[in-house]
Design an enzyme around this catalytic site. Structure first.
Site, PDB file in Angstrom:
ATOM      1  N   GLU A 188      96.085   3.681  48.617  1.00 45.03           N
ATOM      2  CA  GLU A 188      94.663   3.805  48.276  1.00 45.03           C
ATOM      3  C   GLU A 188      94.524   3.787  46.764  1.00 45.03           C
ATOM      4  OE1 GLU A 188      92.240   6.427  51.035  1.00 45.03           O
ATOM      5  OE2 GLU A 188      94.107   7.545  50.839  1.00 45.03           O
ATOM      6  N   LYS A 224      91.008  14.371  63.075  1.00 49.71           N
ATOM      7  CA  LYS A 224      92.193  14.882  62.414  1.00 49.71           C
ATOM      8  C   LYS A 224      91.764  15.558  61.109  1.00 49.71           C
ATOM      9  CE  LYS A 224      93.476  13.209  59.016  1.00 49.71           C
ATOM     10  NZ  LYS A 224      93.089  12.692  57.682  1.00 49.71           N
ATOM     11  N   LYS A 229      91.131   0.559  64.110  1.00 47.17           N
ATOM     12  CA  LYS A 229      91.074  -0.607  63.205  1.00 47.17           C
ATOM     13  C   LYS A 229      91.493  -1.846  63.994  1.00 47.17           C
ATOM     14  CE  LYS A 229      91.871   1.959  58.926  1.00 47.17           C
ATOM     15  NZ  LYS A 229      90.705   1.778  58.068  1.00 47.17           N
ATOM     16  N   ASP A 248      97.669  14.899  55.443  1.00 52.69           N
ATOM     17  CA  ASP A 248      96.424  14.122  55.485  1.00 52.69           C
ATOM     18  C   ASP A 248      96.644  12.721  56.058  1.00 52.69           C
ATOM     19  OD1 ASP A 248      93.633  13.708  54.805  1.00 52.69           O
ATOM     20  OD2 ASP A 248      94.319  12.438  53.158  1.00 52.69           O
ATOM     21  N   LYS A 289      97.549   8.190  46.857  1.00 49.49           N
ATOM     22  CA  LYS A 289      96.246   7.989  46.225  1.00 49.49           C
ATOM     23  C   LYS A 289      96.467   7.532  44.781  1.00 49.49           C
ATOM     24  CE  LYS A 289      93.554  10.852  49.264  1.00 49.49           C
ATOM     25  NZ  LYS A 289      92.900   9.831  50.084  1.00 49.49           N
ATOM     26  N   ARG A 327      73.469  23.577  59.706  1.00 47.90           N
ATOM     27  CA  ARG A 327      72.782  24.820  59.348  1.00 47.90           C
ATOM     28  C   ARG A 327      71.497  24.582  58.586  1.00 47.90           C
ATOM     29  NH1 ARG A 327      77.829  28.301  57.539  1.00 47.90           N
ATOM     30  NH2 ARG A 327      78.055  26.517  56.185  1.00 47.90           N
ATOM     31  N   HIS A 351      97.914   9.085  60.617  1.00 47.44           N
ATOM     32  CA  HIS A 351      97.778   7.629  60.536  1.00 47.44           C
ATOM     33  C   HIS A 351      99.123   6.893  60.499  1.00 47.44           C
ATOM     34  CE1 HIS A 351      93.743   8.764  59.894  1.00 47.44           C
ATOM     35  NE2 HIS A 351      93.745   8.850  58.589  1.00 47.44           N
ATOM     36  N   HIS A 374      91.255   7.511  63.211  1.00 47.51           N
ATOM     37  CA  HIS A 374      90.453   6.293  63.088  1.00 47.51           C
ATOM     38  C   HIS A 374      91.295   5.050  62.818  1.00 47.51           C
ATOM     39  CE1 HIS A 374      90.582   7.097  58.734  1.00 47.51           C
ATOM     40  NE2 HIS A 374      90.223   5.850  58.552  1.00 47.51           N
TER      41      HIS A 374
HETATM   42  C1  BG6 Z   1      91.397   9.915  56.034  1.00 44.76           C
HETATM   43  C2  BG6 Z   1      92.012  10.748  54.953  1.00 44.76           C
HETATM   44  O1  BG6 Z   1      91.866  10.297  57.284  1.00 44.76           O
HETATM   45  O2  BG6 Z   1      91.735   8.546  55.814  1.00 44.76           O
HETATM   46  C3  BG6 Z   1      91.565  10.290  53.573  1.00 44.76           C
HETATM   47  O3  BG6 Z   1      91.628  12.102  55.148  1.00 44.76           O
HETATM   48  C4  BG6 Z   1      91.818   8.812  53.412  1.00 44.76           C
HETATM   49  O4  BG6 Z   1      92.215  11.030  52.556  1.00 44.76           O
HETATM   50  C5  BG6 Z   1      91.257   8.036  54.581  1.00 44.76           C
HETATM   51  O5  BG6 Z   1      91.197   8.396  52.192  1.00 44.76           O
HETATM   52  C6  BG6 Z   1      91.680   6.567  54.525  1.00 44.76           C
HETATM   53  O6  BG6 Z   1      90.992   5.857  55.514  1.00 44.76           O
HETATM   54  P1  BG6 Z   1      90.705   4.302  55.344  1.00 44.76           P
HETATM   55  O7  BG6 Z   1      90.101   3.888  56.638  1.00 44.76           O
HETATM   56  O8  BG6 Z   1      89.786   4.161  54.180  1.00 44.76           O
HETATM   57  O9  BG6 Z   1      92.026   3.667  55.069  1.00 44.76           O
END
Ligand code: BG6
Length: 490
Positions: A217, A149, A183, A236, A340, A51, A241, A179
């Site tokens: 994380e 996602k 990896k 999430d 986290k 935007r 994942h 994603h």
């Molecule tokens: C994302 C989540 O899909 O993956 C995040 O929304 C998370 O909360 C992230 O931090 C982790 O990805 P990676 O590649 O850093 O392990």
């Protein structure tokens, strides 16, 4: 070692959310790296849409600034001009019907083989943008749409999004990104299982005691509180994942390394997951929320304070015990955990084999530990096979658990590409093997929804854990109750 680069034909990539976080942190860096490796052909166009009323020079300058750290890595001072010339920009509010003519004009009259629309936006906009792309006549037979996602927040909303996208794009044109599938080590898991004779005969409950999948994380919610507060760790991370990793570990050998064969097998795993609902969630799941503590040596606030909601019941940690009701896996639990503000960033899959039936060694030799295969996804990608071996030297038989260690960085001595580099190029090449099919996403939600329902029926709040620790003590008890423990060997 130099990796082989196969150039892709020129394409048009339209990035909705072109000034957003995902585009700046992941997509443009990935595209620049592919450019620097010589993979992008001239006449490729990357069109940012957002935007913000920016002209093309301002847009290019903004993207160039984001890319500086990558340039430093590759010893360059400036973003190469030919890459900047690939970037274009359209100021457009994709959530309304008007103002699409400029994008139409830009795409009109060009005929690269592939036109891809990347929706780097909130999932509740996916359906309406897909509808508009169709209504504006922008979707050609070779067009593709890429969505991130989370797709929805439960099975019903995921279905609604999939229906809306599916009304405009055929399933083979839809690329749902997780994603983690891009990896390197995740792809290596398939190589390890299906390109070696050693493991597959042992890959079942007769030989595998349990499997652990940890995605830890050290970061907190990093300014994404508004999103996270409505998502939580189960939506999430686990729905996508962790379940995808579980599928790749547990699936039967696909007929071929090809999109539908792989996805058919993953789907069977999702459908075989034993239900966790109000009848057993208290015994099989643990949710936690971090409170103030320390992360990597620095004092950090608690989650509730970070998101400004003292009453928040959003979980920032989940541990659960999943079981797959199948001939291969009945009797082998899968322990999953993610959170986290844990002590460090580590993602690993641990295959813990059964104990030996009988030891011939005297007690002085030491305790015989399980053989463990540890697949580390990040940060130091590699595979370790932990075996009992004799400690060198005279003086009797003393056994030690030591790893056969293969670090990918050392073995291949090349830079490990970011997941988005691989995934974006796969979209352009039309290879959907590492993307989720509609039925997979919906099956994953069907397993996750009853867990959420069970949590909301119970009056329990998530268990607090101090930032910088391994989550609530109950997550340790979840595994110890079964006479096992989370892997601590590194
Ligand atoms: C994302 C989540 O899909 O993956 C995040 O929304 C998370 O909360 C992230 O931090 C982790 O990805 P990676 O590649 O850093 O392990």
């Amino acid at each position: 070692m130099v990796s082989r680069i196969v150039k892709v034909d020129p394409f048009d990539l339209v990035v909705f959310g072109g000034t957003g976080d995902l585009a700046r942190r992941k997509l443009y860096p990935a595209l620049l790296r592919r450019f620097l490796d010589g993979q992008l052909a001239e006449r490729t166009r990357i069109i940012g849409v957002s935007r913000q009323p920016l002209d093309i020079d301002a847009y290019r300058a903004r993207i160039a600034e984001t890319l500086l750290p990558i340039l430093h890595e590759s010893g360059k001072a400036e973003v190469p001009d030919p890459f900047l010339r690939m970037l274009d920009y359209v100021a457009l509010d994709a959530t309304v019907d008007s103002g699409w003519d400029r994008l139409q004009r830009m795409l009109d009259g060009t005929s690269p083989a592939v036109r891809a629309f990347y929706l780097a936006m909130a999932p509740d906009t996916f359906g309406q943008i897909a509808t508009r792309l169709g209504a504006q006549g922008l979707v050609t037979p070779t067009s593709r749409i890429i969505v991130e996602k989370p797709i929805g927040r439960d099975a019903a909303s995921a279905k609604a999004i999939n229906d809306a996208i599916g009304a405009v794009f055929a399933e083979h044109q839809i690329y749902r990104i997780d994603h983690y599938l891009g990896k390197e080590t995740v792809q290596n898991l398939m190589a390890l299982r299906f390109a070696n004779a050693l493991f597959e005969p042992l890959w079942n409950s007769s030989h595998v005691d349990h499997i652990e999948i940890t995605v830890a994380e050290s970061i907190g919610v990093e300014g994404r509180g508004a999103y996270y507060e409505h998502a939580g760790a189960l939506r999430d991370m686990v729905q996508n994942h962790l379940l995808q990793l579980l599928c790749l570990v547990a699936m039967e050998p696909p007929a071929a390394f090809e999109a539908d064969s792989v996805r058919d097998e993953k789907l069977k795993v999702l459908k075989s997951l034993a239900t966790i609902d109000a009848s057993n969630a208290a015994a099989l799941t643990v949710r936690g929320q971090y409170c103030a503590g320390a992360s990597m040596g620095e004092a950090v606030p608690g989650y509730a304070q970070e998101v400004g909601n003292k009453e928040s019941t959003t979980e920032t940690f989940v541990a659960l015990k999943a079981e797959i009701a199948s001939w291969r896996w009945a009797g082998t639990p899968f322990y999953l955990r993610t959170g986290k503000r844990l002590p460090r960033r580590i993602s690993e899959i641990v295959i813990a084999f059964r104990e030996i039936p009988h030891s011939i060694f005297a007690a002085e030799a030491g305790r015989i530990k399980r053989t463990r295969l540890v697949i580390t996804l990040q940060p130091d990608e590699g595979i370790k096979l932990w075996l009992m071996l004799k400690e060198p030297g005279a003086g009797g038989m003393r056994l030690r658990h030591v790893p056969l260690d293969m670090s990918f960085a050392e073995t291949f001595a090349i830079y490990t590409p970011d997941a988005y580099e691989r995934l974006l190029m796969d979209v352009i090449r039309g290879n959907a093997t590492l993307f989720m099919r509609r039925d997979e996403v919906e099956a994953a939600w069907h397993w996750i929804d009853p867990i959420h329902q069970a949590w909301s029926l119970s009056n329990d709040a998530p268990r607090p854990y101090i930032a910088g620790t391994w989550g609530p003590a109950a997550s340790i008890a979840l595994v110890e109750r079964d006479g096992r423990s989370w892997n601590e060997e590194t």
